[in-house]
Design a protein around this motif. Sequence first.
Motif, PDB file in Angstrom:
ATOM      1  N   ILE A 172     -55.048  25.897 -44.495  1.00 12.41           N
ATOM      2  CA  ILE A 172     -54.878  26.434 -43.155  1.00 12.41           C
ATOM      3  C   ILE A 172     -53.399  26.696 -42.889  1.00 12.41           C
ATOM      4  CG2 ILE A 172     -55.171  25.978 -40.692  1.00 12.41           C
ATOM      5  CD1 ILE A 172     -57.598  24.305 -41.372  1.00 12.41           C
ATOM      6  N   LYS A 173     -53.121  27.894 -42.405  1.00 14.46           N
ATOM      7  CA  LYS A 173     -51.756  28.284 -42.055  1.00 14.46           C
ATOM      8  C   LYS A 173     -51.693  28.664 -40.579  1.00 14.46           C
ATOM      9  CE  LYS A 173     -50.498  30.171 -46.610  1.00 14.46           C
ATOM     10  NZ  LYS A 173     -50.008  31.374 -47.326  1.00 14.46           N
ATOM     11  N   MET A 174     -50.571  28.352 -39.944  1.00 18.30           N
ATOM     12  CA  MET A 174     -50.330  28.767 -38.563  1.00 18.30           C
ATOM     13  C   MET A 174     -49.479  30.034 -38.600  1.00 18.30           C
ATOM     14  SD  MET A 174     -52.013  26.351 -37.217  1.00 18.30           S
ATOM     15  CE  MET A 174     -51.679  26.592 -35.480  1.00 18.30           C
ATOM     16  N   LEU A 175     -50.037  31.152 -38.135  1.00 22.94           N
ATOM     17  CA  LEU A 175     -49.366  32.445 -38.240  1.00 22.94           C
ATOM     18  C   LEU A 175     -49.311  33.149 -36.889  1.00 22.94           C
ATOM     19  CD1 LEU A 175     -51.142  33.726 -41.491  1.00 22.94           C
ATOM     20  CD2 LEU A 175     -48.905  32.619 -41.343  1.00 22.94           C
ATOM     21  N   ASP A 176     -48.370  34.099 -36.790  1.00 24.53           N
ATOM     22  CA  ASP A 176     -48.321  34.926 -35.589  1.00 24.53           C
ATOM     23  C   ASP A 176     -49.268  36.114 -35.764  1.00 24.53           C
ATOM     24  OD1 ASP A 176     -47.068  36.551 -37.415  1.00 24.53           O
ATOM     25  OD2 ASP A 176     -45.078  36.410 -36.500  1.00 24.53           O
ATOM     26  N   LYS A 177     -49.256  37.044 -34.818  1.00 23.52           N
ATOM     27  CA  LYS A 177     -50.185  38.173 -34.865  1.00 23.52           C
ATOM     28  C   LYS A 177     -50.004  39.012 -36.127  1.00 23.52           C
ATOM     29  CE  LYS A 177     -51.323  39.061 -30.026  1.00 23.52           C
ATOM     30  NZ  LYS A 177     -51.265  40.041 -28.912  1.00 23.52           N
ATOM     31  N   ALA A 178     -48.757  39.294 -36.462  1.00 26.96           N
ATOM     32  CA  ALA A 178     -48.490  40.139 -37.629  1.00 26.96           C
ATOM     33  C   ALA A 178     -48.951  39.460 -38.912  1.00 26.96           C
ATOM     34  CB  ALA A 178     -46.996  40.464 -37.701  1.00 26.96           C
ATOM     35  N   GLY A 179     -48.614  38.176 -39.042  1.00 25.10           N
ATOM     36  CA  GLY A 179     -49.025  37.441 -40.239  1.00 25.10           C
ATOM     37  C   GLY A 179     -50.538  37.289 -40.325  1.00 25.10           C
ATOM     38  N   THR A 180     -51.173  37.109 -39.169  1.00 27.74           N
ATOM     39  CA  THR A 180     -52.634  36.983 -39.139  1.00 27.74           C
ATOM     40  C   THR A 180     -53.299  38.285 -39.561  1.00 27.74           C
ATOM     41  OG1 THR A 180     -52.485  35.359 -37.361  1.00 27.74           O
ATOM     42  CG2 THR A 180     -54.605  36.444 -37.679  1.00 27.74           C
ATOM     43  N   ASP A 191     -61.404  32.217 -42.447  1.00 32.42           N
ATOM     44  CA  ASP A 191     -61.669  32.101 -41.014  1.00 32.42           C
ATOM     45  C   ASP A 191     -60.357  32.190 -40.238  1.00 32.42           C
ATOM     46  OD1 ASP A 191     -63.110  31.795 -38.702  1.00 32.42           O
ATOM     47  OD2 ASP A 191     -63.080  29.602 -38.764  1.00 32.42           O
ATOM     48  N   THR A 192     -60.467  32.592 -38.969  1.00 35.16           N
ATOM     49  CA  THR A 192     -59.303  32.674 -38.083  1.00 35.16           C
ATOM     50  C   THR A 192     -59.666  32.101 -36.717  1.00 35.16           C
ATOM     51  OG1 THR A 192     -58.453  34.653 -39.199  1.00 35.16           O
ATOM     52  CG2 THR A 192     -57.623  34.202 -36.987  1.00 35.16           C
ATOM     53  N   ARG A 193     -58.818  31.240 -36.186  1.00 34.82           N
ATOM     54  CA  ARG A 193     -59.014  30.679 -34.849  1.00 34.82           C
ATOM     55  C   ARG A 193     -57.750  30.891 -34.014  1.00 34.82           C
ATOM     56  NH1 ARG A 193     -63.350  26.984 -34.582  1.00 34.82           N
ATOM     57  NH2 ARG A 193     -64.925  27.791 -36.030  1.00 34.82           N
ATOM     58  N   ARG A 194     -57.928  31.350 -32.789  1.00 28.96           N
ATOM     59  CA  ARG A 194     -56.785  31.586 -31.911  1.00 28.96           C
ATOM     60  C   ARG A 194     -56.348  30.280 -31.259  1.00 28.96           C
ATOM     61  NH1 ARG A 194     -56.114  36.851 -28.200  1.00 28.96           N
ATOM     62  NH2 ARG A 194     -53.992  36.469 -27.454  1.00 28.96           N
ATOM     63  N   ILE A 195     -55.062  29.966 -31.370  1.00 31.59           N
ATOM     64  CA  ILE A 195     -54.514  28.741 -30.793  1.00 31.59           C
ATOM     65  C   ILE A 195     -53.820  29.041 -29.467  1.00 31.59           C
ATOM     66  CG2 ILE A 195     -53.009  26.759 -31.183  1.00 31.59           C
ATOM     67  CD1 ILE A 195     -55.406  26.946 -33.091  1.00 31.59           C
ATOM     68  N   SER A 196     -53.018  30.084 -29.440  1.00 31.85           N
ATOM     69  CA  SER A 196     -52.332  30.501 -28.216  1.00 31.85           C
ATOM     70  C   SER A 196     -52.205  32.023 -28.237  1.00 31.85           C
ATOM     71  CB  SER A 196     -50.956  29.829 -28.109  1.00 31.85           C
ATOM     72  OG  SER A 196     -50.119  30.244 -29.167  1.00 31.85           O
ATOM     73  N   VAL A 197     -51.384  32.551 -27.352  1.00 30.98           N
ATOM     74  CA  VAL A 197     -51.265  34.009 -27.238  1.00 30.98           C
ATOM     75  C   VAL A 197     -50.810  34.642 -28.548  1.00 30.98           C
ATOM     76  CG1 VAL A 197     -50.108  35.895 -26.024  1.00 30.98           C
ATOM     77  CG2 VAL A 197     -50.782  33.840 -24.774  1.00 30.98           C
ATOM     78  N   ASN A 198     -49.865  34.015 -29.218  1.00 29.93           N
ATOM     79  CA  ASN A 198     -49.303  34.615 -30.431  1.00 29.93           C
ATOM     80  C   ASN A 198     -49.368  33.660 -31.627  1.00 29.93           C
ATOM     81  OD1 ASN A 198     -48.064  36.835 -31.768  1.00 29.93           O
ATOM     82  ND2 ASN A 198     -46.085  35.775 -31.683  1.00 29.93           N
ATOM     83  N   THR A 199     -50.295  32.707 -31.581  1.00 26.50           N
ATOM     84  CA  THR A 199     -50.425  31.749 -32.679  1.00 26.50           C
ATOM     85  C   THR A 199     -51.884  31.650 -33.106  1.00 26.50           C
ATOM     86  OG1 THR A 199     -48.574  30.468 -31.784  1.00 26.50           O
ATOM     87  CG2 THR A 199     -49.942  29.400 -33.454  1.00 26.50           C
ATOM     88  N   PHE A 200     -52.104  31.731 -34.410  1.00 27.56           N
ATOM     89  CA  PHE A 200     -53.463  31.697 -34.950  1.00 27.56           C
ATOM     90  C   PHE A 200     -53.520  30.723 -36.128  1.00 27.56           C
ATOM     91  CE2 PHE A 200     -52.819  35.733 -32.933  1.00 27.56           C
ATOM     92  CZ  PHE A 200     -54.025  36.032 -32.306  1.00 27.56           C
TER      93      PHE A 200
END
Length: 376
Positions: A172-180, A191-200
Amino acid sequence: MTGRSKFYSEKPYVIKNCIDQRKEIFVAKVKSYFPKSEYNNLLALPPIFKNIEIENKKDVIGEYMYSQAQKHSLPMTKKDRKLITLLDTNGQFMVFNNYYLWLLIDLGFIITDYKAIAVFEKNVAYEPFVRTMMNLRIQSILVGSSKEKFYKLIINASYGYDTLNTEKFGMIKMLDKAGTFIAQHHPNHMDTRRISVNTFAVQIKPKTATCFTSIQSGVLPQIMQNIGISIIYNFMYKCLDRKRFHFVLADTDSIYIAIAGDKDKDCHQQFESIVTDKQFYDQHVYQYLPDPNKDIYDCKKILGFGIENEGYKLTSLGPKCYSMIVNKWNNEKQQYVFKPKITSKALEQLHIDWHAIWKAIYEAGIKFACESKLCK
């Protein structure tokens, strides 16, 4: 229960010795079959349960299914995976655990080729936990506590968590929108889960994995198959009239049986009216079924069979979809009392009379049986 791996081998003589000695816990990959002389004994419920690829050809799926698929313009060129019962390994190498393979060999299974074997240490660490939680669950049932469901959930959840080290199989990696956005186009994206506005939180499947706990999940279905088949072939077939019962449907941990018992008795007679070997039946029946003269601890015994429902008639439209008539015909109400295995509340919200539906299905089945060759 399997533990740490002891050794792995692809040498046929090593594989054969491990299977023949019946001492080690293993998973073996073999090619085998049942001889035709055993077919009459096995055809009612072929003992090999496997999920294999099926070619959608007329000689494989049958003329009726093939014509229906063509009629509805279904794709017939691709292969489908189906869980089916077999009398051989379909000319392929298939994987069996030790208990399942030994049972099949006792039924006449002949191994023709050996591919590989993985031998494990015995792991008994999980047993005391299960027994403790099971005792707590039974105590909750006795006092009418809702904790019963809680303890059941703990056992089921812990089995999957403790025996399969899932964190080793996903990174599992914590990425921003571009990285996601980039990660989601990677072939190993899971899989992808949204953590905050710009963190996934993005889960990636690694190329390699290391697991230090025992891997049970792939073996569990074979364990359940082994228990069910063992009861059927080593108990039911040895002391019951096979012409007076048949298997309606089965699931991972359950089986539904229709019994042509004594018409003058109620639906709670179980196998009493179709026993052919009374001595064998009396000696072994309560090893599997709950003893009515004992308490709930016997009813909930580990690896025992509990009775979920009993009724007078059972109709199944397919897997996980059946209807049982739990009471006889009511002359005053002119209807049966049904116990369907479907979500009746959802149907009632749509103003659908599911009682009438199941009654119509049952009557149509009886009519079909009487008008067809089944009753001739």
